[in-house]
Scaffold this motif. Sequence first.
Motif, PDB file in Angstrom:
ATOM      1  N   THR A  77      -2.564   5.329  -2.481  1.00 19.12           N
ATOM      2  CA  THR A  77      -3.669   6.163  -2.112  1.00 19.12           C
ATOM      3  C   THR A  77      -2.854   7.695  -1.993  1.00 19.12           C
ATOM      4  OG1 THR A  77      -4.413   4.581  -0.461  1.00 19.12           O
ATOM      5  CG2 THR A  77      -4.591   6.756   0.081  1.00 19.12           C
ATOM      6  N   ASP A  91      -0.570  -3.829  -6.216  1.00 22.31           N
ATOM      7  CA  ASP A  91      -0.426  -2.753  -4.781  1.00 22.31           C
ATOM      8  C   ASP A  91      -1.497  -1.714  -5.245  1.00 22.31           C
ATOM      9  OD1 ASP A  91       2.110  -3.963  -4.668  1.00 22.31           O
ATOM     10  OD2 ASP A  91       3.264  -2.237  -5.098  1.00 22.31           O
ATOM     11  N   THR A  92      -1.870  -1.071  -4.044  1.00 17.07           N
ATOM     12  CA  THR A  92      -2.698   0.110  -3.838  1.00 17.07           C
ATOM     13  C   THR A  92      -1.808   1.364  -3.796  1.00 17.07           C
ATOM     14  OG1 THR A  92      -3.035  -0.003  -1.552  1.00 17.07           O
ATOM     15  CG2 THR A  92      -4.435  -1.150  -2.961  1.00 17.07           C
ATOM     16  N   VAL A 119      -6.061   0.729  -7.432  1.00 18.82           N
ATOM     17  CA  VAL A 119      -5.132  -0.512  -7.584  1.00 18.82           C
ATOM     18  C   VAL A 119      -4.669  -0.662  -8.911  1.00 18.82           C
ATOM     19  CG1 VAL A 119      -5.401  -3.150  -7.397  1.00 18.82           C
ATOM     20  CG2 VAL A 119      -7.127  -1.559  -6.167  1.00 18.82           C
ATOM     21  N   ASP A 145       0.958  -1.256   0.005  1.00 19.37           N
ATOM     22  CA  ASP A 145       0.029   0.161  -0.222  1.00 19.37           C
ATOM     23  C   ASP A 145       0.685   1.227  -0.004  1.00 19.37           C
ATOM     24  OD1 ASP A 145      -2.375  -1.546   0.295  1.00 19.37           O
ATOM     25  OD2 ASP A 145      -1.873  -1.927   2.272  1.00 19.37           O
ATOM     26  N   HIS A 146       0.850   2.039  -0.947  1.00 19.76           N
ATOM     27  CA  HIS A 146       1.510   3.374  -1.151  1.00 19.76           C
ATOM     28  C   HIS A 146       0.884   4.425  -0.848  1.00 19.76           C
ATOM     29  CE1 HIS A 146       4.706   0.804  -3.346  1.00 19.76           C
ATOM     30  NE2 HIS A 146       3.651   0.333  -3.907  1.00 19.76           N
ATOM     31  N   VAL A 147       1.627   5.420  -0.140  1.00  9.58           N
ATOM     32  CA  VAL A 147       0.654   6.555   0.087  1.00  9.58           C
ATOM     33  C   VAL A 147       1.637   7.692  -0.380  1.00  9.58           C
ATOM     34  CG1 VAL A 147       0.246   8.160   1.960  1.00  9.58           C
ATOM     35  CG2 VAL A 147      -0.297   5.903   2.401  1.00  9.58           C
ATOM     36  N   THR A 199      -7.995   5.910  -3.390  1.00  9.92           N
ATOM     37  CA  THR A 199      -7.059   4.842  -3.725  1.00  9.92           C
ATOM     38  C   THR A 199      -7.334   4.108  -5.173  1.00  9.92           C
ATOM     39  OG1 THR A 199      -6.930   4.584  -1.340  1.00  9.92           O
ATOM     40  CG2 THR A 199      -6.601   2.546  -2.512  1.00  9.92           C
TER      41      THR A 199
END
Lengths: 178, 128
Positions: free
Chosen positions: B63, B60-61, B95, B39-41, B93
């Motif tokens: 956001t 991966d996601t 994907v 999960d990348h922010v 978010t």
Amino acid sequence: MKIRTMLLAAAVVAPVAAGCDTVNAASPEDLNDVEMAHVAYTADNIDIRYAHLALAISANPTVRDFARTMIRDHSAVNEQALALLQKLGVDPQDNFLSRDLLAGSEEIIDELTQLRGDAFDRRYAENELAYHRAVNGLVENAFIPNIENAEVKTLFEAGLNIFKNHEKHAEMMVEAVQ
Amino acid sequence: MNRLAVSGKAATRAVAVCIVAAGALLTMLWPAAPALAADHVIEIVDFAFVPTDRIVRPGDTVTWINRDIVPHTATAQDGLWDTREIAGGARTTLVVGDPAEGGTMGGAYYCHFHPSMTARLTVVPVEE
């Protein structure tokens, strides 16, 4: 129109002229926090009016995108400003500079409403660049150094960052509509 | 006693062989477990995407969190993907799809409302 812009620019630079006798209660940096808030709110609403005019007249996608961004961003800033003033329990206070800005905007709107096509797009773009430059100078040089309330100051600093981005965006629009 | 002892060693070897064989069989029959998706922010702060460059993998996601007052977007320069409007204080978010299966997310992107804001997502294959 140009006269109005020059008046505003003069108001911004007048205090810098050391020793001059123009520094008085009618100088921008002498306004109190709620008067500065009124100026900022007025300046936001003026640019929103210009933007609505652009959406009514222009068919140029670059101009229309810019105008939509001005409405979106200035409305968001005004919403934050009003929320902060409400939290502080104060109202924006009318003053000479707000009235001067409004008077200047009426002249510009009169001019813009008579233009069509490329002529409108060029004039709108030029005015947006000049307007943001003038207001940014006012906020950066006359307002922010003299704001007393820390929260108000923080909001003005955030607003200045937004409007400097608008200034860059306006430069791109000016080039695009030449 | 001695014999029993020998039988015990043989049994141990047999069990070990079985375990190894079972492991080998599982390895052959069971597809490799996919790497865990990350999960990348990416924060939007003062009219900038932070970080500006991010490496992502299919699954991966990503956001985007808008810390500014005004709305922004994260929009592909090639127009193939778009978060649409992210209001001030909000997040969106997406994907990451696999490019081999038609996934389009990646490459250079910008804020549609503020074109001077630019950044990049680089999509690399999932590690096996």
